[in-house]
Design a protein around this motif. Structure first.
Motif, short mmCIF file in Angstrom:
data_model
loop_
_atom_site.label_atom_id
_atom_site.label_comp_id
_atom_site.label_asym_id
_atom_site.label_seq_id
_atom_site.Cartn_x
_atom_site.Cartn_y
_atom_site.Cartn_z
N ALA A 562 0.80 -1.27 0.21
CA ALA A 562 -0.02 0.16 0.05
C ALA A 562 0.76 1.27 -0.08
CB ALA A 562 -1.05 -0.04 1.10
N ASP A 563 0.44 2.28 -0.76
CA ASP A 563 0.98 3.28 -0.74
C ASP A 563 0.07 4.81 -1.29
OD1 ASP A 563 1.01 3.37 -3.52
OD2 ASP A 563 2.82 2.63 -4.06
N ARG A 564 0.46 5.75 -1.51
CA ARG A 564 -0.22 6.86 -2.02
C ARG A 564 -1.08 6.59 -3.20
NH1 ARG A 564 -0.49 9.13 2.47
NH2 ARG A 564 0.02 11.50 2.67
N ASN A 565 -0.60 5.63 -4.04
CA ASN A 565 -1.00 5.32 -5.15
C ASN A 565 -1.95 4.13 -5.37
OD1 ASN A 565 0.33 7.25 -6.72
ND2 ASN A 565 2.05 5.93 -6.63
N GLY A 566 -2.18 3.34 -4.35
CA GLY A 566 -2.94 2.18 -4.27
C GLY A 566 -2.67 0.98 -3.37
N ILE A 567 -2.97 -0.25 -3.70
CA ILE A 567 -2.90 -1.27 -2.77
C ILE A 567 -3.03 -2.61 -3.43
CG2 ILE A 567 -5.20 -1.42 -2.16
CD1 ILE A 567 -4.64 -2.34 0.67
N HIS A 606 -2.26 -4.81 -8.06
CA HIS A 606 -2.17 -3.45 -7.38
C HIS A 606 -3.06 -2.51 -8.00
CE1 HIS A 606 0.13 -0.71 -4.63
NE2 HIS A 606 0.03 0.12 -5.70
N LEU A 607 -4.08 -2.03 -7.18
CA LEU A 607 -4.97 -1.00 -7.92
C LEU A 607 -5.10 0.33 -7.31
CD1 LEU A 607 -7.90 -3.83 -8.18
CD2 LEU A 607 -6.28 -2.99 -10.18
N PRO A 608 -5.42 1.29 -7.88
CA PRO A 608 -5.68 2.65 -7.26
C PRO A 608 -6.96 2.70 -6.42
CG PRO A 608 -6.20 2.83 -9.41
CD PRO A 608 -5.81 1.43 -9.40
N TRP A 609 -6.44 3.35 -5.26
CA TRP A 609 -7.76 3.31 -4.26
C TRP A 609 -9.13 4.00 -4.79
CZ3 TRP A 609 -6.39 1.52 0.31
CH2 TRP A 609 -5.01 1.39 0.72
N ASP A 610 -8.99 4.63 -5.93
CA ASP A 610 -10.35 4.98 -6.30
C ASP A 610 -10.70 3.91 -7.52
OD1 ASP A 610 -8.67 5.76 -8.30
OD2 ASP A 610 -9.17 7.72 -8.75
N GLY A 616 -20.13 -0.42 -6.87
CA GLY A 616 -20.34 1.10 -7.14
C GLY A 616 -19.34 1.76 -6.16
N ARG A 617 -18.82 1.51 -5.27
CA ARG A 617 -18.06 2.04 -4.24
C ARG A 617 -16.78 2.11 -4.94
NH1 ARG A 617 -19.73 -2.19 -0.46
NH2 ARG A 617 -21.44 -1.55 0.49
N THR A 618 -15.82 2.99 -4.39
CA THR A 618 -14.38 3.05 -4.72
C THR A 618 -13.64 1.73 -4.09
OG1 THR A 618 -13.60 4.45 -2.88
CG2 THR A 618 -14.31 5.51 -4.88
N LEU A 619 -12.38 1.24 -4.38
CA LEU A 619 -11.75 0.32 -3.89
C LEU A 619 -11.63 0.71 -2.25
CD1 LEU A 619 -9.93 -2.22 -3.73
CD2 LEU A 619 -8.45 -1.12 -4.55
N TRP A 620 -11.14 1.87 -1.86
CA TRP A 620 -11.00 2.45 -0.50
C TRP A 620 -12.45 2.14 0.28
CZ3 TRP A 620 -8.31 3.11 3.29
CH2 TRP A 620 -8.63 4.05 4.39
N ALA A 621 -13.51 2.58 -0.36
CA ALA A 621 -14.60 2.31 0.51
C ALA A 621 -15.12 1.03 0.55
CB ALA A 621 -15.87 3.24 -0.36
N SER A 682 -2.68 6.01 2.66
CA SER A 682 -3.49 6.61 1.46
C SER A 682 -3.81 7.96 1.24
CB SER A 682 -4.90 5.69 1.36
OG SER A 682 -5.78 6.02 2.27
N GLY A 683 -3.93 8.43 2.63
CA GLY A 683 -4.26 9.88 2.80
C GLY A 683 -5.65 10.42 2.56
N LEU A 684 -6.20 9.47 2.57
CA LEU A 684 -7.70 9.67 2.19
C LEU A 684 -8.68 9.78 3.30
CD1 LEU A 684 -7.94 6.77 -0.57
CD2 LEU A 684 -8.06 9.26 -0.94
N PRO A 685 -9.72 10.62 3.17
CA PRO A 685 -10.60 10.47 4.51
C PRO A 685 -11.75 9.40 4.41
CG PRO A 685 -11.38 11.87 2.47
CD PRO A 685 -9.97 11.49 2.07
#
Length: 712
Positions: A562-567, A606-610, A616-621, A682-685
């Protein structure tokens, strides 16, 4: 009307009294409890077992069958029937063609059925023999009769004793692997000490050994490796051979062979050779003498299990030899005695080096080129997945890739990575998921197997497995080793009825709990294909932040990336290309994240968080939703159990309830710690409605488990 209400009320009160005052149970009897049957079921069983008849001379195995039938019928009926010398109406008849030649007669309607059973199968029939109506347990061997006796008792105990059944094992090798050390500690064991009291053996034989044999024979398990794969040379010295022989004597009547884990460098470490090179004539001669010595004490000794060139264990690569050369040397030593060698394929780079690209590739790369090079009595034992008994892994690419080499499946029954003996996780669903996976090149994984091994969860705890529900994993393993195509739900239903009684008000909710339990653990530990992010060394609790260990592939960050770009771990052609080790059809499907099963998504990509998920959700959600679902399901398990309180004996209810409460805490810990960490990288809310972690990331990083169990 008043009579009807009175009778109904009386029945209800009697039912409540029976449940409220149910005697406490400690779990020692496992699924062989043999509790009194309902009146109608008692009448049916009595009619089928007015007397027990076993023609011919008694053997230790038929005596074991008779003893089990007496025990079971005494428990279910209040008294056991008499053993009779002659067949009569209502007899429970146990017979082989050798004991009752008419079974093999040309005009026998059972002749073809028996011929299809092989040496270990059995059949149950309501039929007529010598003019008498009997319940027949027939087989081609005494051990088949024992298996049939257990099957008949199982049917009787769950209220279905009248079915005609034919069953034969689909795998001939059905083993437990004990990771038990000679000092009675158990590596990755969570149920007390080893049941093998090496200090007391061979003079003192604990009753546990006989009851262990009974439980395993009831499942058709026919072999056990007594000691840890991280073996010690002393286990092959004369004093320990005598101890193993004493255990073998207890297990033999139950059709269970004893095996030993052998340390590859044993002759060198005992200072009896100058090397352990498998091509050295001196070394080969030593192993041949040692095999002769063992078989003199244990004539039916099964053979050796070997862990070599893995995690610091010595092996043939220390002498620039390959796995086949090492295994074949040992195979030659046991071959004259019809013994086998099980050579583990769990290998990764030795200490001080590592694979820069992907540890998951190594076993395939070392073993695939050796397909066809192993001796006929060598089986390569392969873990279900390419990493290490994770809550979920895709099937190991060696299954379906070694057409010229017999393979054994290695499952872990003890829950090293699934919450120890605390968290409820029914592994029947995991076993089924792996076994029914389609290799595309050789059918299902189950169809590629010549045997199965399960890393035992058995210990000295009174309930054997550390928790009551962990008994189900031993049970499910044994039933699936007998029939790898068996279904996890059916096995769960069988176990629940035998362990808690056939009352559907109890058994059905317990089965429902079991069937959601492992997925709940996956969701709150490693959702969407994450893996190996547990605490290092002890493998308890979350530690996705660890990045400072000696080897990259010991660090959780190596696996989730995991990093800023994805996981996720890219195992496609743009990454490690571990996908190329699978059949082309699988590689093509999994190369695209849109056609990769969601439960394995981050294993292969390895995929981006969005990244947009099917929900219908982002990967992060989606990741956060899975963690929340895991916690919710853990809470649901306890709620479901609470509803059963009036129907479960107080002791077992309380012992399970305490663990389910602890499981909720474990789930919350995993959820909060992982969310805190992945948010930090990720730096994501957090999406709206998602509860923030209860503590800071530093709090979770500071947690320590210095005396966690199961570290050997």
């Amino acid at each position: 009307m008043r009579f009807f209400l009175s009778a109904a009320l009386t029945g209800l009160l009697l039912s409540l009294a029976a449940t409220v005052f149910a005697a406490d149970e400690d779990g020692y009897e496992l699924w062989l409890r043999y509790r009194p049957l309902e009146r109608a079921a008692q009448a049916t069983v009595k009619a089928q077992a007015r007397a027990i008849v076993i023609p011919g001379a008694a053997t230790p195995t038929t005596e074991a069958a008779l003893a089990e039938l007496n025990r079971g019928l005494a428990g279910m009926l209040g008294q056991a029937p008499q053993k009779a010398a002659r067949i009569g109406d209502g007899a429970l008849l146990l017979a082989t063609p050798e004991r009752l030649p008419e079974l093999a007669a040309v005009n026998s309607p059972l002749r073809a059925d028996l011929a299809a059973l092989g040496g270990g199968g059995y059949l149950l029939r309501q039929t007529r023999i010598q003019g008498h109506k009997v319940t027949l347990i027939a087989a081609n061997s005494d051990i088949g009769l024992l298996y049939g006796a257990y099957a008949w008792l199982r049917e009787a105990a769950i209220g279905a004793p009248a079915r005609d059944v034919s069953s034969a094992p689909k795998l001939q090798l059905r083993l437990l692997n004990h990771w038990d050390n000679l000092d009675r500690t158990v590596e990755r064991g969570y149920s007390g000490q080893s049941i093998w009291d090496w200090w007391a053996l061979p003079d003192i034989l604990d009753q546990h050994y006989t009851d262990y044999a009974r439980a395993n024979a009831s499942l058709g398990i026919n072999g056990t490796v007594l000691n840890n794969v991280n073996s010690k040379p002393e286990v092959l010295t004369a004093p320990f051979i005598a101890k193993a022989a004493a255990v073998a004597d207890v297990l033999r009547p139950y059709g269970i062979k004893v095996y030993l884990s052998a340390r590859f460098s044993t002759p060198l470490e005992l200072h009896e050779t100058a090397t352990a090179d498998p091509l050295s004539p001196e070394v080969r001669a030593w192993w041949q003498r040692k095999a002769d010595e063992i078989y003199k004490s244990i004539p039916d000794f099964g053979g050796f299990l070997v862990k070599a060139n893995s995690e610091g264990q010595p092996g043939p690569q220390d002498y620039q030899r390959n796995h086949a050369e090492g295994a074949n040397m040992l195979a030659a030593a046991v071959a004259p005695h019809k013994g086998i060698v099980m050579w583990r394929a769990f290998v990764y780079a030795p200490k001080g080096s590592h694979r820069a690209d992907d540890r998951a590739r190594q076993a395939y790369e070392e073993f695939k080129p050796l397909d066809g090079a192993f001796a006929a009595n060598v089986l390569v034992q392969v873990k279900n997945g390419a990493i290490d008994f994770q809550p979920r892994e895709p099937f190991h690419p060696l299954f379906g890739a070694m057409a010229k080499t017999p393979l054994m499946m290695e499952f872990q029954i003890t829950k090293e990575y699934l919450g120890y003996a605390t968290d409820l996780a029914y592994l029947g669903t995991m076993f089924e998921e792996t076994l029914e996976s389609d290799t595309k090149s050789a059918g299902t994984v189950a169809q590629t197997l010549s045997g199965m091994a399960g890393v035992a969860n058995i210990g000295s705890d009174r309930n054997w497995a550390g928790s009551h529900f962990d008994q189900a994993n031993w049970y499910a393993y044994g039933r699936m080793a007998w029939d790898p195509q068996a279904k996890a739900r059916n096995i769960a239903a069988e176990w629940a009825a035998l362990t808690f009684g056939p009352d559907r008000r109890v058994a059905d909710p317990i089965v429902d709990m079991m069937m959601i339990s492992r997925e709940a653990v996956v969701d709150y530990m490693t959702p969407l294909g994450l893996h190996h992010i547990m605490g290092t060394s002890h493998h308890h609790g979350p530690a996705p932040w660890v990045d400072n260990l000696e080897r990259p592939d010991w660090n959780p960050v190596y696996y989730h990336r995991a990093d800023r770009n994805g996981i996720g771990f890219d195992r496609t052609a743009s990454g490690s290309n571990a996908l190329e080790q699978y059949a082309p059809e699988i590689a093509r499907q999994y190369a695209d994240p849109r056609t990769t099963p969601q439960q394995l998504l981050l294993w292969f990509h390895h995929l981006p968080w969005d990244y947009a998920m099917p929900s219908g959700r982002t990967l992060w959600a989606e990741l956060l939703a899975r963690y929340d679902k895991g916690v919710a399901d853990a809470k649901s398990l306890r709620t479901r159990w609470s509803a059963l309180k009036p129907l479960i004996d107080a002791r077992r209810y309380a012992e399970v309830d305490q663990r389910l409460a602890r499981q909720i805490d474990n789930a919350v810990l995993w959820r909060d710690a992982c969310i805190a960490y992945f948010q930090s990288v990720s730096g994501l809310p957090l999406p709206a409605g998602v509860q923030p972690p209860a503590h800071t990331l530093d709090y979770y990083k500071a947690l320590r488990y210095p005396y966690s169990p199961g570290r050997g």
